[in-house]
Design an enzyme around this catalytic site. Structure first.
Site, short mmCIF file in Angstrom:
data_model
loop_
_atom_site.label_atom_id
_atom_site.label_comp_id
_atom_site.label_asym_id
_atom_site.label_seq_id
_atom_site.Cartn_x
_atom_site.Cartn_y
_atom_site.Cartn_z
N ASP A 4 49.20 44.66 36.43
CA ASP A 4 48.99 44.84 34.99
C ASP A 4 47.76 45.66 34.64
OD1 ASP A 4 51.33 43.55 34.37
OD2 ASP A 4 50.40 41.61 33.99
N TYR A 17 54.40 39.29 28.37
CA TYR A 17 53.41 38.24 28.59
C TYR A 17 52.15 38.45 27.76
CZ TYR A 17 54.57 34.83 32.10
OH TYR A 17 55.07 33.74 32.74
CU LIG Z 1 54.45 33.32 34.37
#
Ligand SMILES: [Cu+2]
Ligand SMILES: *[C@@H]1O[C@H](CO)[C@@H](O)[C@H](O)[C@H]1NC(C)=O
Ligand SMILES: *[C@@H]1O[C@H](CO)[C@@H](O)[C@H](O)[C@H]1NC(C)=O
Ligand SMILES: *[C@@H]1O[C@H](CO)[C@@H](O)[C@H](O)[C@H]1NC(C)=O
Ligand SMILES: *[C@@H]1O[C@H](CO)[C@@H](O)[C@H](O)[C@H]1NC(C)=O
Length: 675
Positions: free
Chosen positions: A320, A408
């Site tokens: 990320d 997320y």
């Molecule tokens: Cu997760």
């Protein structure tokens, strides 16, 4: 005449303030604009059709000794001018990655290098969004939608990095996956499973298309998460809680420098890392001076490998920071909910693909936190005719940012405590990575589905989150050592005690990098960064201890391709000698990387780390086995760790810290936060 002179002086004084930011300040909007202007001037002359794109623009930090001498001169009557501001840029131009260093005072490029190694730089939002549009003009995609009876105007696509699986040659590709949003905004839980579009980002065209099998798109019903769209019953009902600071905040922020209670530090921003905490020092009441703790700390990489090895999913092993940019992905924080009512907000700027500055408003919040916790206490009942109870409230200062990487959301906290502790918190929330399936009940499942059935046709795929922190601790100076204080069982040999055993501490100072690789949990041990040259009056070596939490070890085999790229997670703790160019645990070019520029590789040099300027790398994380409660949006899963003084102070540093005056708020019974 005098008046004019006065104005001129004022003008110069103000402009001097403006052109002299702190040397670690992130690039400003005008500096980012200047980067674009200067680089465009050099690269627009080309006749080639490929325009330059900016993949990374960040501060080219002055060398550590330069910062240190600037800092120490600040306390003197004649402070040094701050070192020249410079930028480091990674650009894509004619299918090559360029590393450009640029000097602001002279407005010139000081060096340009073509990167020849493996891997590609971070993806920009711009190119991800162009790539995500390509399927809509691709005839086979129309066919796929028709086959599923889906209306194209309700389809949304997103680009995903694809990693590296041993290919000799790679192109800068992504896979575009699509989702259906008819009847719900929760697109990530409604994938068009089996449809994958491969896009070459340099050519910006589709080079591969597959539509394997028609799997029903999970239904939209029950996936809503917006409060405004929900119908009663609501609950459980929560009463309002007031945060009240009648005297205003207890911290001061000057530019990016923060001072609170006994702490001072600098809060920076980087498009790849997000928040950067530098120059954190704590005031020692007894020594009557600030003492260094942390030269620099930030999240160096976030590795999220999914555990579904099938053709449609095997490549989903994301980095990320290096691929998507943890800073670029930061969300604007909402007052009152992302941060409490007493929070102060700071904006951040990064550059888009074409170099235009983009503002993230409310990128950070800073607030004093009091959650009713106890800093220390004691009740004494042993005294005759007297009961003593002494309690101090635990108030801390929190710096918070939220990175939303696609589905997320990561809540990143840096919490400073008057006791000298720094607590690093990570909260996971947002939407799970979902695979569509044919199942509507676990009874039907006869094979490994690599996840949990969490709703009809909806599989929450198993995965990990590894967050690797870069922690350049400088405990009371740069020369530090790493000590493993192992707790070892001793069997009693003589008969003078009825005890057969006890445990004691056996300290082991790491000489080289290999001594400092630790997998936490295998052996009870306190991990301490000490300054071997400084001792307390009693003779203990001063230090700061790593108090681990949320420990995970990788479960993939070490020769699996994603694990080769993510080999920096092979240990929870590594220590390296400080090296300015070793910042990114997964390497600088992480997209399609081959794991040849990771912390694990640098560490193979097994350099000396005793009584040197060292960097502590700590990997925390979570193995995530999704559950039904994680659907349709996941309640925050929290973890973290702590850096805690150990023999750093002569005694309890908050012994003489008084609890803040308790405040009763007239409106505390109200359900609103009006106080
Ligand atoms: Cu997760
Ligand atoms: C290149 O950039 C210039 C200026 O930003 C723009 O006018 C031009 O259309 C771009 N060319 C291509 C091929 O993208
Ligand atoms: C697709 O959706 C759009 C927008 O809701 C609507 O205008 C259009 O009529 C739909 N097309 C079909 C074929 O249903
Ligand atoms: C710093 O790290 C880089 C990358 O690992 C390496 O090439 C270089 O030799 C190192 N410098 C020193 C002085 O060790
Ligand atoms: C309480 O709220 C009322 C109105 O909601 C306001 O007029 C008053 O000033 C508030 N009192 C305090 C102490 O904040």
């Amino acid at each position: 005449m005098k008046l004019i002179l006065f104005f001129l002086l004022t003008f110069f004084w103000i402009s001097a303030e403006c052109i002299h930011p702190h040397p670690l300040d992130p690039l400003t909007r005008s500096e980012l604009n200047l980067v674009r202007t200067i680089i465009h001037k050099s690269y627009q002359t080309s006749t080639k059709p490929n325009n330059i794109t900016f993949q990374y623009i960040g501060l080219h930090e002055p060398d550590k000794p330069v910062i240190q001498s600037w800092l120490s001169s600040n306390t003197k009557t004649k402070p040094l001018p701050p070192p020249p501001r410079r930028a480091f840029i990674i650009a894509r131009f004619q299918k090559q990655s360029l590393e450009i260093k640029l000097d602001f005072p002279s407005r010139s490029i000081i060096s340009t290098k073509i990167y020849k190694g493996h891997g590609y730089p971070m993806l920009t939002f711009g190119e991800q969004s162009i790539a995500s549009q390509l399927p809509f003009t691709h005839e086979p995609f129309h066919h796929s939608l028709n086959k599923r009876g889906l209306n194209m105007s309700h389809v949304i696509c997103a680009a995903f990095t694809v990693g590296w699986f041993g290919e000799e040659k790679t192109k800068r590709t992504v896979k575009v996956k699509c989702y259906y949003k008819k009847g719900s905004v929760n697109l990530y839980v409604r994938p068009l499973e089996g449809v994958a579009v491969v896009v070459d980002l340099d050519e910006m065209k589709i080079i591969g298309y597959s539509d394997k099998h028609v799997i029903p798109v999970p239904k939209g019903e029950g996936t809503e998460y917006r409060a405004s769209k929900m119908k009663p019953p609501f609950g459980p009902k929560l009463k309002g809680i007031a945060v009240n600071q009648h005297d205003g905040p207890g911290f001061t922020i000057q530019g990016h420098s923060v001072s609170w209670a006994n702490w001072v530090f600098h809060l920076g921003f980087d498009i790849q890392a997000g928040p950067i905490i530098s120059l954190a020092s704590i005031y020692d009441l007894e020594k009557q001076q600030y003492r260094q703790v942390l030269y620099k700390g930030f999240i160096s990489e976030v590795f999220v490998p999914y555990q579904d090895p099938t053709e449609e999913w095997y490549y989903t092993t994301y980095f990320d920071c290096g691929e998507y940019g943890f800073g670029q992905s930061m969300s604007s924080l909402l007052p009152f909910t992302d941060c409490p009512a007493n929070a102060v907000f700071i904006d951040a700027y990064y550059s888009s693909s074409d170099g235009t500055p983009v503002k993230i408003s409310n990128a950070f919040c800073i607030f004093e936190k009091y959650a009713g916790d106890i800093m220390w206490r004691h009740t004494e009942i042993a005294l005759p005719n007297e009961v003593i109870t002494e309690v101090r409230s635990d108030v801390s200062l929190v710096v918070r940012a939220v990175s939303t990487v696609g589905n997320y959301d990561y809540v990143i906290d840096w919490e400073f405590k008057p006791s000298g502790s720094i607590k690093l918190g990570v909260g996971l929330t947002g939407i799970l990575g979902i695979k569509a399936g044919t199942y509507t009940n676990t009874d039907q499942i006869k094979e490994d589905i690599y996840g949990t059935l969490i709703a009809d046709n909806t599989i929450g795929v198993y995965h990990d989150h590894f967050l690797t922190y870069y922690l350049d601790l400088d405990i009371d100076g740069e020369a530090n050592s790493f000590v493993k204080a192992n707790l070892e069982t001793v069997r009693v040999k003589d008969q003078k005690t009825p005890r057969k055993s006890y445990w004691t501490v056996v300290k082991e100072t790491a000489k080289t990098e290999s001594d400092a690789r630790v997998n936490i949990g295998l052996k009870p041990s306190e991990l301490v960064v000490v300054n071997p040259n400084k001792k307390t009056k009693l003779g203990n070596t001063i230090g700061y201890r790593l108090v681990p939490g949320s420990v995970v070890h990788p479960l993939m085999v070490s020769d699996d391709y994603p694990q080769i790229r993510g080999a920096f997670t092979n240990y929870n703790v590594w220590v390296t000698p400080f090296n300015k160019s070793e910042k990114w645990a997964g390497g600088l070019y992480v997209d399609h990387s081959r794991g040849d520029d990771t912390l694990a590789v640098w560490s193979l040099r097994d350099r000396e780390i005793e009584n040197k300027d060292i960097v502590l790398w700590y990997t925390m994380g979570f193995h995530h086995v999704p559950s039904q409660e994680d659907f349709p949006v996941m309640p925050t899963l929290s973890g973290g760790f702590e850096l805690r003084p150990t023999n750093f102070f002569e005694s309890n540093p908050v012994l003489k810290t008084k609890s803040p005056k308790s405040m009763h708020c007239a409106n505390c019974t109200s359900q609103h936060y009006y106080c």
